[in-house]
Design an enzyme around this catalytic site. Sequence first.
Site, PDB file in Angstrom:
ATOM      1  N   SER A   1       3.003  -6.030  -6.809  1.00 42.57           N
ATOM      2  CA  SER A   1       1.554  -6.161  -6.991  1.00 42.57           C
ATOM      3  C   SER A   1       1.152  -5.547  -8.332  1.00 42.57           C
ATOM      4  O   SER A   1       1.330  -4.346  -8.569  1.00 42.57           O
ATOM      5  CB  SER A   1       0.815  -5.445  -5.865  1.00 42.57           C
TER       6      SER A   1
ATOM      7  N   HIS B   1       2.074 -10.736  -7.364  1.00 48.39           N
ATOM      8  CA  HIS B   1       0.862 -10.642  -6.540  1.00 48.39           C
ATOM      9  C   HIS B   1      -0.262 -10.073  -7.409  1.00 48.39           C
ATOM     10  O   HIS B   1      -0.119  -9.005  -8.008  1.00 48.39           O
ATOM     11  CB  HIS B   1       1.155  -9.718  -5.354  1.00 48.39           C
TER      12      HIS B   1
ATOM     13  N   MET C   1     -10.595  -8.040  -6.985  1.00 45.04           N
ATOM     14  CA  MET C   1     -11.591  -7.283  -6.206  1.00 45.04           C
ATOM     15  C   MET C   1     -12.956  -7.402  -6.863  1.00 45.04           C
ATOM     16  O   MET C   1     -13.069  -7.251  -8.085  1.00 45.04           O
ATOM     17  CB  MET C   1     -11.186  -5.810  -6.156  1.00 45.04           C
TER      18      MET C   1
ATOM     19  N   HIS D   1      -4.653 -12.904  -4.617  1.00 48.65           N
ATOM     20  CA  HIS D   1      -5.291 -12.376  -3.399  1.00 48.65           C
ATOM     21  C   HIS D   1      -6.751 -12.080  -3.717  1.00 48.65           C
ATOM     22  O   HIS D   1      -7.045 -11.140  -4.458  1.00 48.65           O
ATOM     23  CB  HIS D   1      -4.514 -11.104  -2.985  1.00 48.65           C
TER      24      HIS D   1
ATOM     25  N   MET E   1      -2.962  -7.682   6.359  1.00 44.59           N
ATOM     26  CA  MET E   1      -3.132  -6.444   5.581  1.00 44.59           C
ATOM     27  C   MET E   1      -2.638  -5.262   6.413  1.00 44.59           C
ATOM     28  O   MET E   1      -2.991  -5.115   7.587  1.00 44.59           O
ATOM     29  CB  MET E   1      -4.608  -6.218   5.215  1.00 44.59           C
TER      30      MET E   1
ATOM     31  N   GLY F   1      -8.608  -2.524  -1.099  1.00 44.28           N
ATOM     32  CA  GLY F   1      -9.480  -1.885  -2.095  1.00 44.28           C
ATOM     33  C   GLY F   1      -8.703  -1.031  -3.084  1.00 44.28           C
ATOM     34  O   GLY F   1      -9.079  -0.928  -4.248  1.00 44.28           O
TER      35      GLY F   1
ATOM     36  N   GLY G   1      -4.575   0.582  -4.256  1.00 40.03           N
ATOM     37  CA  GLY G   1      -3.133   0.687  -4.089  1.00 40.03           C
ATOM     38  C   GLY G   1      -2.781   2.095  -3.626  1.00 40.03           C
ATOM     39  O   GLY G   1      -3.643   2.992  -3.570  1.00 40.03           O
ATOM     40  N   GLY G   2      -1.537   2.280  -3.259  1.00 47.56           N
ATOM     41  CA  GLY G   2      -1.044   3.626  -2.958  1.00 47.56           C
ATOM     42  C   GLY G   2      -1.499   4.210  -1.638  1.00 47.56           C
ATOM     43  O   GLY G   2      -1.438   5.420  -1.433  1.00 47.56           O
TER      44      GLY G   2
ATOM     45  N   ASP H   1       0.885  -6.702   3.238  1.00 46.92           N
ATOM     46  CA  ASP H   1       0.424  -6.155   1.959  1.00 46.92           C
ATOM     47  C   ASP H   1      -0.239  -4.808   2.221  1.00 46.92           C
ATOM     48  O   ASP H   1      -1.187  -4.720   3.013  1.00 46.92           O
ATOM     49  CB  ASP H   1      -0.578  -7.151   1.352  1.00 46.92           C
ATOM     50  N   GLY H   2       0.275  -3.768   1.525  1.00 46.50           N
ATOM     51  CA  GLY H   2      -0.332  -2.449   1.620  1.00 46.50           C
ATOM     52  C   GLY H   2       0.625  -1.422   2.190  1.00 46.50           C
ATOM     53  O   GLY H   2       1.090  -1.565   3.321  1.00 46.50           O
ATOM     54  N   GLY H   3       0.970  -0.432   1.366  1.00 46.41           N
ATOM     55  CA  GLY H   3       1.841   0.648   1.835  1.00 46.41           C
ATOM     56  C   GLY H   3       3.279   0.214   2.065  1.00 46.41           C
ATOM     57  O   GLY H   3       4.012   0.875   2.815  1.00 46.41           O
TER      58      GLY H   3
ATOM     59  N   GLY I   1       3.265  -2.660  -4.354  1.00 49.01           N
ATOM     60  CA  GLY I   1       2.674  -2.285  -5.628  1.00 49.01           C
ATOM     61  C   GLY I   1       3.242  -0.985  -6.134  1.00 49.01           C
ATOM     62  O   GLY I   1       4.175  -0.946  -6.946  1.00 49.01           O
ATOM     63  N   SER I   2       2.694   0.142  -5.614  1.00 47.89           N
ATOM     64  CA  SER I   2       3.102   1.432  -6.168  1.00 47.89           C
ATOM     65  C   SER I   2       4.595   1.688  -5.971  1.00 47.89           C
ATOM     66  O   SER I   2       5.232   2.273  -6.848  1.00 47.89           O
ATOM     67  CB  SER I   2       2.260   2.562  -5.575  1.00 47.89           C
TER      68      SER I   2
HETATM   69  C1  DX5 Z   1      -4.797  -3.496  -1.580  1.00 52.49           C
HETATM   70  C2  DX5 Z   1      -4.124  -4.625  -2.337  1.00 52.49           C
HETATM   71  C3  DX5 Z   1      -2.654  -4.486  -2.365  1.00 52.49           C
HETATM   72  C4  DX5 Z   1      -2.179  -3.319  -3.189  1.00 52.49           C
HETATM   73  C5  DX5 Z   1      -0.895  -2.824  -2.598  1.00 52.49           C
HETATM   74  O1  DX5 Z   1      -6.152  -3.663  -1.634  1.00 52.49           O
HETATM   75  O2  DX5 Z   1      -4.431  -5.871  -1.733  1.00 52.49           O
HETATM   76  O3  DX5 Z   1      -2.015  -5.684  -2.835  1.00 52.49           O
HETATM   77  O4  DX5 Z   1      -1.961  -3.639  -4.534  1.00 52.49           O
HETATM   78  O5  DX5 Z   1      -0.550  -1.633  -3.200  1.00 52.49           O
HETATM   79  P1  DX5 Z   1       0.505  -0.619  -2.572  1.00 52.49           P
HETATM   80  O6  DX5 Z   1       1.787  -1.384  -2.411  1.00 52.49           O
HETATM   81  O7  DX5 Z   1       0.576   0.480  -3.562  1.00 52.49           O
HETATM   82  O8  DX5 Z   1      -0.060  -0.208  -1.229  1.00 52.49           O
HETATM   83 ZN    ZN Z   2      -3.122  -7.644  -2.278  1.00 51.71          ZN
END
Ligand code: DX5
Ligand code: ZN
Length: 218
Positions: free
Chosen positions: A9, A34, A38, A68, A139, A144, A146-147, A173-175, A195-196
């Site tokens: 991401s 990805h 937002m 997304h 989700m 909103g 990352g991380g 997606d997320g964490g 992402g992170s």
């Molecule tokens: C959250 C995003 C995710 C985010 C994931 O709002 O939709 O795609 O980038 O980031 P990590 O992998 O750091 O949770």
């Molecule tokens: Zn996303």
Amino acid sequence: MKNVQILPSLLAADFGCLAAEILRAQSSLADQLHIDVMDAHFVPNLSFGPDIVKLARRVSPSFKRNVHLMMTRPDLYIENFINSGASSIQIHVESQCDVHQTLSQIRRLGAKNAIVINPPTPVEALKPYLDEVDEVLVMTVNPGYGGQKFIAECLSKVTYLRDLRPDLDIMVDGGCTDETIPLAYAAGANEFVAGSYLFAQNDMKAAVQSLRDKLKCN
Ligand code: DX5
Ligand code: ZN
């Protein structure tokens, strides 16, 4: 089981060198990029617009761009994002638009479509759309930022959907990390956004490979 896909991401990239970060993600042999959009209304944050999708197309034309849309009115921007190079577009079931019509518009304009569901929304909300989508995104954080920490309770939705539709592409997606991706895979997901976790790696390619190896062993 459907093909496993890993998606870095871009939200977690170093914005000081976005082009290099996009190339780093592609060189990791991840499957798609990805891109989190937002609107500061659907979620309390602002991120990228269509120009960043264009940038990704310019620097890595063959690297698919999975967009997304965390937007209250994604329907107003579909054409713009597809013209800018989105290969697939994901819209939320919680958004305020005609979801059926918007999903069909995405396909009509030549991109893959997907429906996204937030942690508090019951999985039944997706039922009216399952015959009209290429993919579902569950989700595993409240969108909103990352991380954030992975919400394991969301995985019951993944299992429910996998039982209902063995052929569906199901993304989480997320964490997502090397610890939580195997849990999501065991629940039935086959596509993983990270992402992170991935952008923090010195060797993203080794991390992507080790995720793939881990899933094969399970
Ligand atoms: C959250 C995003 C995710 C985010 C994931 O709002 O939709 O795609 O980038 O980031 P990590 O992998 O750091 O949770
Ligand atoms: Zn996303």
